[in-house]
Design an enzyme around this catalytic site. Structure first.
Site, PDB file in Angstrom:
ATOM      1  N   ASP A  71       0.931  -1.086   0.052  1.00 28.53           N
ATOM      2  CA  ASP A  71      -0.139   0.164   0.143  1.00 28.53           C
ATOM      3  C   ASP A  71       0.772   1.510   0.056  1.00 28.53           C
ATOM      4  O   ASP A  71       2.110   1.117   0.375  1.00 28.53           O
ATOM      5  CB  ASP A  71      -0.946   0.021   1.305  1.00 28.53           C
ATOM      6  CG  ASP A  71      -2.103   0.734   1.022  1.00 28.53           C
ATOM      7  OD1 ASP A  71      -2.173   1.705   0.118  1.00 28.53           O
ATOM      8  OD2 ASP A  71      -3.239   0.731   1.571  1.00 28.53           O
TER       9      ASP A  71
HETATM   10  C1  BGC Z   1      -4.919   3.231  -0.197  1.00 28.06           C
HETATM   11  C2  BGC Z   1      -5.060   2.290  -1.282  1.00 28.06           C
HETATM   12  C3  BGC Z   1      -4.574   2.982  -2.538  1.00 28.06           C
HETATM   13  C4  BGC Z   1      -3.247   3.787  -2.592  1.00 28.06           C
HETATM   14  C5  BGC Z   1      -2.930   4.768  -3.915  1.00 28.06           C
HETATM   15  C6  BGC Z   1      -3.699   4.270  -0.142  1.00 28.06           C
HETATM   16  O1  BGC Z   1      -3.873   5.479   0.511  1.00 28.06           O
HETATM   17  O2  BGC Z   1      -5.006   2.795   1.085  1.00 28.06           O
HETATM   18  O3  BGC Z   1      -6.084   1.714  -1.205  1.00 28.06           O
HETATM   19  O4  BGC Z   1      -4.669   2.138  -3.554  1.00 28.06           O
HETATM   20  O5  BGC Z   1      -3.792   4.679  -1.576  1.00 28.06           O
HETATM   21  O6  BGC Z   1      -3.871   5.680  -4.002  1.00 28.06           O
END
Ligand code: BGC
Length: 746
Positions: free
Chosen positions: A285
């Site tokens: 993540d």
């Molecule tokens: C989220 C993810 C997301 C990523 C990219 C993170 O804050 O938890 O689900 O894919 O950001 O935007």
């Protein structure tokens, strides 16, 4: 033949020779290319192709594939970011080896950041709505639309596939996930991923695992018993991975058993890569990486959005032998194989105009499959045009729009934000976005001849006065959710409970339409005559809702999660919040503190496997609306249950449409395990969504996978069927199961 005709003939001949020559030239060059780049031969397996490329790569090329190029606020930025397509992630390609870059966009219920990039995307109903359809073909269409729009916008990877179980319904991302049951959630997410990947786009399942609350997500340490973990949240991931072979699995922000998910050997290697045989790559993540050597050994393959741990630090670790070369190669191999397997090398994105009208149709149809009719006293619904002469539409912004889910899932509203003041422009983090799909307009379009008036409800007395004089009052109530926050409680915000009560007191024919990401409490439940759960309804939401209200569509959605009576009935009456020591301190570059690791705080999931209905069943707690519940404008009856007493039981029964409208019934199959298994009273083991004409009966067979009847044995390290008597139950909701049969399984 005239001289003129001969000339034409000669010219045609030379043209033909030229075309033939060009064809041979291209073919020859393609052949030389395939000869020097043998991995470009699509008839080889993804693993063979990945191994061939790997052999040619320098260490720098390998490292370049293992990280992103940065994101404002989350990491430093690489100058290469200018080649990004504008999405959340960009990993450079290796042109000399014909390996394309990976252009990633968030895409939970549609492609994110299209407005920022001057593009357009369809917003589908939220993911939890998709789960409420219980419709596997619908799930596939959901993914296929997202995949098509990603490709049209130049992306070859989508970040969606949220499948964390609704263990904590106040989680601000409940709308992004697929409900509380591992079989339903895992199977539905697999359908979505299959739809995405069929468009030659890498799909991703997230957030692995136990990122079940947003509060303190970077510092929370989750503790849960291993067997319960495998039978609950992990089972949803297992089914999703097994059935759809996603290109990527995203490891989550939180810790599990002390280790961060992205450096957790148990999660990444023991379970995901060994037990489930996941062959593709683990992506972090955004900002969830915390180490180089430990993470690499644990099985983290790619760091996003930057290269804090998987840039120079990784190169040095390989050069000094701290990270074995074979380990580095395994990370690279996994990414390459995912690219070959999903077709992003052979079929790169083809930019095109997004099919706006086609997208709206899909969004409307999926929403129509997903709406759940929770209550319908005295057959208040569907509304009869010939009898209803005046309608009061009440509720915040119900004149102009419907709410959508926020955070990285947020899709920019096609047509612009319905209530943002002009000039404010795009969507902003932690600000609700209302899509310009107007309940008032859609109801007016249906109720030709009736007076349809609107009141926002900001003054409940005025709203009640409008309702009093109308034949029917429809209150559109909402609860907004977003990543990066949890709900303070399951109660509707903005005094909407009071509003609904006042309106219902003024008019007994009050219908409530809920625009929520999950369950809400309803102190007014007995006062209103009908309740419709519309979820976050997407780009064409109001038309879908109006079609249900007026009976053009017979509702067929069923709840993918329980609506409890109160927060006090939840396994954790309050969400554990992080103490100050576990939060980011104010200052520049907060990502550095997160990367270095925040002080952990503890959340213990001692309810274990008892997530959702399993909890309420086991604790004997009555609920507002049970898992699997959903009414229709027709009625169904069940008969003639037979269960074959084999390890792979077949459950056969008859469903009859006993009413006078065509409809689709989700027929649900549950099983109670032998007492010695020590499991909650029942679990979902299969279902079938059956289309039935009025009066029609159909025999339905549901094949039950023995894994879904098993327990996870930590001693045997695997799924085990406990010998004994299994009670199979069939019906239209987890609390309405008219058919029962016990069989002995060994
Ligand atoms: C989220 C993810 C997301 C990523 C990219 C993170 O804050 O938890 O689900 O894919 O950001 O935007």
């Amino acid at each position: 033949m005239s001289a003129q005709a001969q000339l034409v003939k000669r010219r045609l001949f030379s043209l033909f020779s030229l075309v033939l020559f060009a064809f041979f030239l291209c073919n020859a060059s393609a052949q030389t290319k395939t000869a020097s780049h043998p991995w470009m031969n699509p008839s080889l397996s993804p693993d063979e192709r990945a191994s061939m490329v790997l052999k040619e790569m320098t260490i720098d090329e390998k490292i370049s594939l293992l990280h992103g190029t940065g994101m404002e606020g989350l990491s430093p930025l690489s100058p290469l970011i200018v080649h990004s397509n504008g999405g959340a992630g960009y990993t450079v390609g290796i042109p000399r080896l014909e390996i394309p870059p990976i252009q990633m966009s968030d895409a939970a219920y549609g492609v994110r950041m299209s407005g920022d990039n001057g593009r357009y995307s369809t917003a589908l109903p939220s993911c939890v709505a998709g789960a409420a359809s219980w419709d596997l073909q619908g799930g596939y269409e959901y993914g296929a639309l997202i995949g098509r729009e990603l490709r049209a916008q130049g992306y070859n990877m989508g970040l969606g596939g949220g499948v964390n179980l609704t263990r904590e319904p106040r989680n601000g991302r409940t709308f992004e996930y697929m409900g509380e049951d591992p079989l339903l959630a895992g199977t539905m997410v697999a359908s979505v991923i299959k739809g995405i990947q069929a468009q030659h786009v890498i799909g991703d399942i997230k957030h692995y695992a136990f990122n079940d609350q947003e509060s303190g997500r970077n510092s929370v340490n989750v503790t849960i018993d291993k067997r319960a973990a495998r039978e609950s949240d992990l089972l949803a991931f297992e089914i999703g991975v097994e059935q759809s072979e996603p290109g990527a699995v995203m490891c989550s922000y939180n810790r599990l058993g002390g280790d961060y998910a992205c450096e957790n050997k148990y999660l990444l290697t023991d379970v995901l890569k060994n037990d489930w045989k996941f062959k593709n790559f683990v992506i972090t993540d955004w900002g969830a990486a915390h180490s180089t050597v430990k993470a690499s050994a644990a099985g983290m393959d790619q760091e996003q959005p930057g290269w804090i741990f998987y840039g120079d630090a990784l190169k040095k670790s390989v050069e000094t032998g701290m990270v074995p070369k074979a380990e580095l190669d395994d990370h690279v191999h996994r990414i390459l194989r995912a690219m070959f397997a999903t077709g992003v090398v052979d079929n790169p994105p083809a930019r095109s105009v997004v099919d706006v009208l086609g997208g709206l149709k899909v969004a409307r149809e999926l929403e129509e499959q997903s709406i759940v009719l929770l209550k319908n006293e005295n057959a208040q619904l569907p509304l009869d045009n010939s009898k209803v002469h005046s309608i009061a539409i009440i509720g915040p912004h119900a004149d102009v729009g419907m709410i959508s889910g926020g955070g990285s899932a947020q899709v920019d509203p096609p047509g612009g934000n319905a209530i943002m003041p002009p000039g404010k422009g795009q969507t902003r983090w932690l600000e609700p976005v209302w899509f310009p799909t107007s309940p008032l307009k859609s109801v007016r379009a249906k109720a030709a001849g009736a007076t349809v008036e609107f009141n926002s409800g900001s003054d409940p007395a005025a709203a009640a006065a409008l309702a009093k004089n109308a034949d029917v009052a429809i209150v559109f109530a909402y609860q907004w959710e977003s990543e990066d926050m949890d709900l303070p409680s399951l109660a509707l915000p903005e005094h909407q409970d009071e509003l609904i009560s006042r309106v219902a007191e003024a008019n007994p024919r009050t219908i409530v339409v809920l625009e929520t990401g999950g369950p809400v409490t309803m102190p007014w439940v007995d006062k209103v005559s009908a309740i419709v759960e519309a979820w976050y309804a997407g780009s064409a939401g109001s038309d879908a809702v109006a079609n249900v209200l007026f009976g053009d569509v017979n509702p067929s959605g069923k709840l993918p999660l329980t609506f409890p009576r109160s927060d006090a009935d939840l396994p954790h009456p309050t969400i554990v919040k992080p103490p100050a020591a576990s939060l980011v301190k104010p200052g520049p570059e907060p990502w550095k503190q997160i990367a270095a690791g925040l002080a952990p705080f503890q959340v213990t999931y001692d309810e274990g496997v008892k997530v959702g209905y399993k909890w309420y069943d086991a604790e004997n707690k009555p609920v507002l609306f049970p898992f699997g519940h959903g009414l229709s404008y027709t009625t169904y009856s069940y008969s003639n249950l037979r269960v074959s007493p084999e390890k792979n039981p077949q459950v056969t029964f008859t469903v009859t449409n006993s009413g006078n409208r065509a409809g689709a019934e989700v027929a649900e199959v549950y099983a109670a395990l032998p007492a010695s298994a020590n499991e909650p009273p029942k679990r979902l083991v299969g279902w079938s969504k059956v289309q039935l004409k009025p009066g029609e009966s159909k025999e339905v067979t549901v094949d039950v996978n023995p894994k879904y009847l098993s327990i996870y044995s930590t001693e045997q390290h695997g799924w085990q069927l406990v010998p004994g008597e299994y009670n199979f139950m069939v019906g239209g909701s987890s609390q309405n199961l008219p058919l029962k049969q016990a069989v002995s399984l060994n």
